[in-house]
Every structure is written in structure tokens, then in C-alpha cells.
Write a protein that holds these residues in place. Structure first.
Motif, mmCIF file in Angstrom:
data_model
loop_
_atom_site.group_PDB
_atom_site.id
_atom_site.type_symbol
_atom_site.label_atom_id
_atom_site.label_comp_id
_atom_site.label_asym_id
_atom_site.label_seq_id
_atom_site.Cartn_x
_atom_site.Cartn_y
_atom_site.Cartn_z
ATOM 1 N N LEU A 175 21.414 -54.505 -56.553
ATOM 2 C CA LEU A 175 22.351 -55.280 -57.364
ATOM 3 C C LEU A 175 21.707 -56.592 -57.797
ATOM 4 O O LEU A 175 20.842 -57.134 -57.110
ATOM 5 C CB LEU A 175 23.623 -55.572 -56.576
ATOM 6 N N GLY A 176 22.144 -57.108 -58.932
ATOM 7 C CA GLY A 176 21.610 -58.375 -59.405
ATOM 8 C C GLY A 176 22.330 -58.858 -60.643
ATOM 9 O O GLY A 176 23.279 -58.231 -61.124
ATOM 10 N N ALA A 177 21.870 -59.974 -61.170
ATOM 11 C CA ALA A 177 22.459 -60.596 -62.348
ATOM 12 C C ALA A 177 21.700 -60.197 -63.604
ATOM 13 O O ALA A 177 20.510 -59.854 -63.554
ATOM 14 C CB ALA A 177 22.449 -62.119 -62.194
ATOM 15 N N THR A 178 22.371 -60.254 -64.735
ATOM 16 C CA THR A 178 21.711 -59.996 -66.006
ATOM 17 C C THR A 178 20.519 -60.935 -66.180
ATOM 18 O O THR A 178 20.645 -62.148 -66.056
ATOM 19 C CB THR A 178 22.697 -60.194 -67.171
ATOM 20 N N GLY A 179 19.354 -60.358 -66.430
ATOM 21 C CA GLY A 179 18.136 -61.142 -66.611
ATOM 22 C C GLY A 179 17.483 -61.584 -65.329
ATOM 23 O O GLY A 179 16.464 -62.279 -65.354
ATOM 24 N N GLY A 196 25.529 -50.958 -72.606
ATOM 25 C CA GLY A 196 25.994 -51.745 -71.470
ATOM 26 C C GLY A 196 24.858 -52.180 -70.577
ATOM 27 O O GLY A 196 23.682 -52.066 -70.918
ATOM 28 N N LYS A 197 25.220 -52.677 -69.399
ATOM 29 C CA LYS A 197 24.243 -53.237 -68.473
ATOM 30 C C LYS A 197 23.485 -52.142 -67.733
ATOM 31 O O LYS A 197 23.933 -51.009 -67.630
ATOM 32 C CB LYS A 197 24.963 -54.148 -67.465
ATOM 33 N N GLU A 198 22.335 -52.550 -67.228
ATOM 34 C CA GLU A 198 21.565 -51.649 -66.379
ATOM 35 C C GLU A 198 22.365 -51.340 -65.110
ATOM 36 O O GLU A 198 23.203 -52.122 -64.671
ATOM 37 C CB GLU A 198 20.235 -52.303 -65.982
ATOM 38 N N GLU A 199 22.083 -50.192 -64.513
ATOM 39 C CA GLU A 199 22.716 -49.811 -63.251
ATOM 40 C C GLU A 199 22.483 -50.901 -62.210
ATOM 41 O O GLU A 199 21.380 -51.412 -62.049
ATOM 42 C CB GLU A 199 22.123 -48.498 -62.755
ATOM 43 N N GLY A 200 23.537 -51.290 -61.497
ATOM 44 C CA GLY A 200 23.449 -52.283 -60.436
ATOM 45 C C GLY A 200 23.668 -53.710 -60.874
ATOM 46 O O GLY A 200 23.794 -54.607 -60.025
ATOM 47 N N ILE A 201 23.741 -53.958 -62.171
ATOM 48 C CA ILE A 201 23.821 -55.336 -62.666
ATOM 49 C C ILE A 201 25.273 -55.743 -62.865
ATOM 50 O O ILE A 201 26.088 -55.008 -63.439
ATOM 51 C CB ILE A 201 23.046 -55.484 -63.991
#
Length: 444
Positions: A175-179, A196-201
Motif C-alpha cells: 500500500l502507498g500514496a499516489t506518486g 484509476g490508481k495502481e493496485e494498493g494505492i
């Protein structure tokens, strides 16, 4: 580690330990095992729970791979139907545990060289890396983030007998933040996802709670979050706080509700403090920890563990450029390497709970035993280093009933070395035999 950018371890003459004395006191006929049982013998084993050596062990293993008895091999007798694994004059230790690996990350492919390979390539490499770790004596590993849930698939394949490797505690996607460090940070917008966002973001507490649930749904047994920037990502700095304390607390709360523990990648001092305050269970890397972070780790009532990968920079600095690692990543690696080692010494001296974590994948998986030497050089006794990779790691995983010690009820995961690892911890750089679940899987 995010190097792939989301594409694709004597005390002689010591009396028998209490458990061994108890078992040895029963009549030989009562101690005989049958029905698929195995007995493992050697000159001695290290009881990591007491720090003592036990001479002449006879370790009985049931059909389920767990230890049923530990007796004195000079006294006990067993029937002809019991399989005997005789490891001669060797010293036995519990199977080793590495709390920070990336099985689907070949160490010799860095930077943009990853674009040379198709998406499924990385999962294929994980099979050989898992075998290398098992051969090195690591019978349990915690895989803290992989693409395409390669760690979960590999765990299933090993458990079902289709592949050979250690017991895997998988995280699925980190898991993490965008960028941030656990996002994809190497590609231009035109090559990123459009839907959309990458998996885990996630970028809010609720989004990150959802990601905890999603990873657990698809097989994760630990949650990994990147709280700060990293070394082997692009456009991030190790000291940057990237996930807020409020978001980290939401992740920890959600994971604990589901019975999962949380590992936080955190190089920077602010991120380390935030992760400790938020209830995260293990802090990974911990390179730039300050005195307050160490104080918080020692004082927190709920145990928190430091997992500090203090060997791998020897590999990355000597081989990284050749492997394609970008100079900016090597710069960050150089800048924090000695600081991390000095902070490891401070944390050990202060009494922080420590576990063994190598970041295998940044360096070759078969070389992770080389970290024991550096752990001793920077303040640990050999026994403490061994306990970090056995007793402590099992506690941090919440699996004290399964792994981490040669003890009745736990899996017969055992490694053997020729010499005395409590006198020379480098014995663990090349183990001589590996037993997993009572089965001899490797012997020199």
C-alpha cells in the motif's frame, strides 16, 4: 524495495534443557514413534528460547511435520519404522526467518532494464529465488510486496507441492500514496493506467482501509505500507513522509481488526515516529531514525519491531550500476547506508526489539546469510543475531506456536552447521543441511 517499479543462523557441556530431561526420563518403549514418524539427531542444538546448547538431541517429528518429543539420543530408542535423519557432529538451529524479502525481484535487474521482460517473467523468477532462500537455511520468509500477487501464487504452489521453497507470509500488493515509493514512479503519464490508481494505492484513510480489505481478500497474510519515500524508486527521497499518521492508523486499525499485522517501509525519522504512534507492528529499514523514534519504540506497550537491512548496500554499491540501477538510486543508497548501520547499533544498545530483514531482491536471495556478520559488527552478540532471525521473528509474526524454535509443537524446520554459530556467526553464511517440516531438503 521497489527496484522493479511495479512492472511486471558452542556452548558445550551444558546440561539438557528441561523439556529434553522430561522426555529422556520416560521409558524407551514409551518414547518410540511410529506411523510416519521421523527422528533427527546431531551433536547438539541451540535452544534459542534459553540461549543454551543442548547436547545429543533426538528430535522426534510426527507425520504433520511438527516436533513431538525432544530426548537424549544416548538414552532413547526408537523402532525400525522411524525414519532417521542423522546429521552427525553438526550443530542444529531453528530454520531461519527473513522478515523482509521480495521473491519476485531478481537482484541483477535494475532500473529500466525491467522493461526488457514480459509481465509474467517476474513470477517465474520467484520460484528460483524461493529455492535459493530455502537452500540458504531460511525456512520462513515474509514477502512484503509483489506485483501481480506473485508471492501469494508461489505460496500456494509450494504448499500444494508444485514448487520447493520456504513457508511464505505474503503481502500481495504493498500500500502507498499516489506518486510515493510503492506507486509506479518510472513511467510517463501516457504509459500509466487510464482507469484509476495502481493496485494498493490510496490517498485517504477510507481508500487505504479498502486496500487492506482487498489485499486480505485475495490472500495477503500481512499488510505492507510505504510510509516514506525510498531508495530504489524514482522521484522520492527516503526521508519524505508520504502517508500521514492518520492514514497509517487507519491501516493498522483495519488490519488488526482482520487479524493481520502491518509492516511499514519507513526510512525517514518523521515516518518512523508516525508509524510507531499509529500502531504499526514492524518498521522496515529504519535508516534515519532519531533518538525520539528509538525512545518511542522501546516505550510502546504494544510491541514494535525494527527490521533493518544493513548488509545489502555492499552488493548494491559494487554491482548496482552494472545491473542497470540508476545513479540517483545509488546516490540515495550511499547517503543512508552508514547512517542506517550506526542507527542499528543505537537501537540495539537502547533495547529495541529487532528482527532479521534482508531486503532480498535488492541483493541475491542466496546471500542473505551474510547479514549476520554485519549485525554482530554493529552491536549484536551472535546469539542476539540468531534470535532476531528465529525467536524474535516468530513473535513478530504472531506464529510462536509454529516456527522460530526447536521446541515441541513447532514445525521441525531446522538448519545444521559444522561449527559453533555462537562463537562464529559466519557459520550461517553457508549452512550444511536444511530440514523443513521434518523432511531433509538439502545436505552438503
Amino acid at each position: 524495495m521497489q527496484s522493479r517499479m511495479k512492472f511486471g543462523s558452542f556452548l558445550r557441556g551444558i546440561a539438557l534443557a528441561p523439556a529434553a530431561l522430561f522426555v529422556a526420563s520416560i521409558a524407551p518403549a514409551q518414547a518410540q514413534e511410529s506411523g510416519g514418524a521421523t527422528v533427527i539427531t546431531a551433536a547438539r542444538y541451540i535452544d534459542v528460547l534459553t540461549g543454551k546448547a543442548v547436547e545429543f538431541p533426538a528430535i522426534f517429528v510426527g507425520a504433520d511435520g511438527r516436533i513431538t518429543n525432544i530426548a537424549d539420543a544416548r538414552i532413547i530408542r526408537w523402532g525400525s519404522d522411524v525414519k532417521h535423519i542423522d546429521l552427525g557432529q553438526k550443530t542444529l538451529l531453528p530454520g531461519l526467518i527473513d522478515m523482509h524479502v521480495h521473491l519476485d525481484g531478481p537482484a541483477d535487474i535494475g532500473g529500466y532494464r525491467g522493461l526488457e521482460f514480459t509481465d509474467s517473467f517476474w513470477g517465474m523468477t520467484a520460484v528460483g529465488n524461493a529455492q535459493a532462500m530455502l537452500d540458504a537455511g531460511f525456512t520462513t520468509v515474509r514477502n512484503v510486496g509483489s506485483s501481480d500477487r506473485n508471492d501469494i501464487g508461489l505460496k500456494q504452489a509450494i504448499d500444494a507441492g508444485y514448487a520447493t521453497g520456504p513457508r511464505i507470509v505474503p503481502a500481495g500488493y504493498a500500500l502507498g500514496a499516489t506518486g510515493g515509493h510503492c506507486d509506479s514512479t518510472y513511467l510517463p503519464p501516457s504509459l500509466e493506467k487510464k482507469d484509476g490508481k495502481e493496485e494498493g494505492i490510496g490517498d485517504t484513510p477510507d481508500e487505504l482501509r479498502y486496500q487492506v480489505r482487498r489485499q486480505r481478500k485475495y490472500g495477503a497474510e500481512v499488510i505492507k505500507v510505504c510510509a516514506t519515500g525510498g531508495v530504489f524508486s524514482r522521484n522520492t527521497e527516503p526521508g519524505q513522509l508520504q502517508v500521514s499518521e492518520r492514514e497509517l492508523a487507519a491501516i493498522a486499525d483495519e488490519a488488526h481488526q482482520w487479524g493481520l499485522r502491518v509492516a511499514a517501509h519507513a526510512h525517514g525519522a518523521a515516518g518512523i515516529r508516525a508509524a510507531i504512534a499509529a500502531g504499526i507492528d514492524t518498521i522496515e529499514h529504519v535508516s534515519l531514525v532519531d533518538d525520539e523514534g528509538i525512545r518511542m519504540a522501546v516505550a510502546r506497550k504494544q510491541p514494535v519491531w525494527f527490521s533493518m537491512d544493513i548488509y545489502n548496500t555492499e552488493y548494491t554499491q559494487s554491482e548496482g550500476a552494472k545491473n542497470g540501477v540508476l545513479e540517483d538510486n545509488l546516490r540515495k543508497d550511499r547517503e543512508i547506508a552508514q547512517i542506517q548501520r550506526d542507527n542499528f547499533r543505537k537501537a540495539v544498545k537502547a533495547g529495541v526489539r529487532m528482527v532479521f530483514g534482508s531486503d532480498a531482491g535488492v541483493m541475491p536471495h542466496g546471500d542473505v546469510g551474510k547479514q549476520f556478520r554485519v549485525m554482530v559488527e554493529y552491536g549484536m552478540t551472535p546469539l542476539q543475531a540468531v534470535q532476531a532471525a528465529t525467536k524474535n521473528a516468530a513473535e513478530a509474526l504472531g506464529r510462536e506456536k509454529d516456527v522460530g524454535a526447536i521446541a515441541v509443537g513447532r514445525y521441525a524446520d531446522i538448519v545444521a552447521v559444522d561449527g559453533d554459530p555462537l562463537a562464529d556467526v559466519r557459520q550461517l553464511e553457508a549452512v550444511n543441511a536444511v530440514v523443513k517440516g521434518g523432511v531433509l531438503v538439502r545436505e552438503n
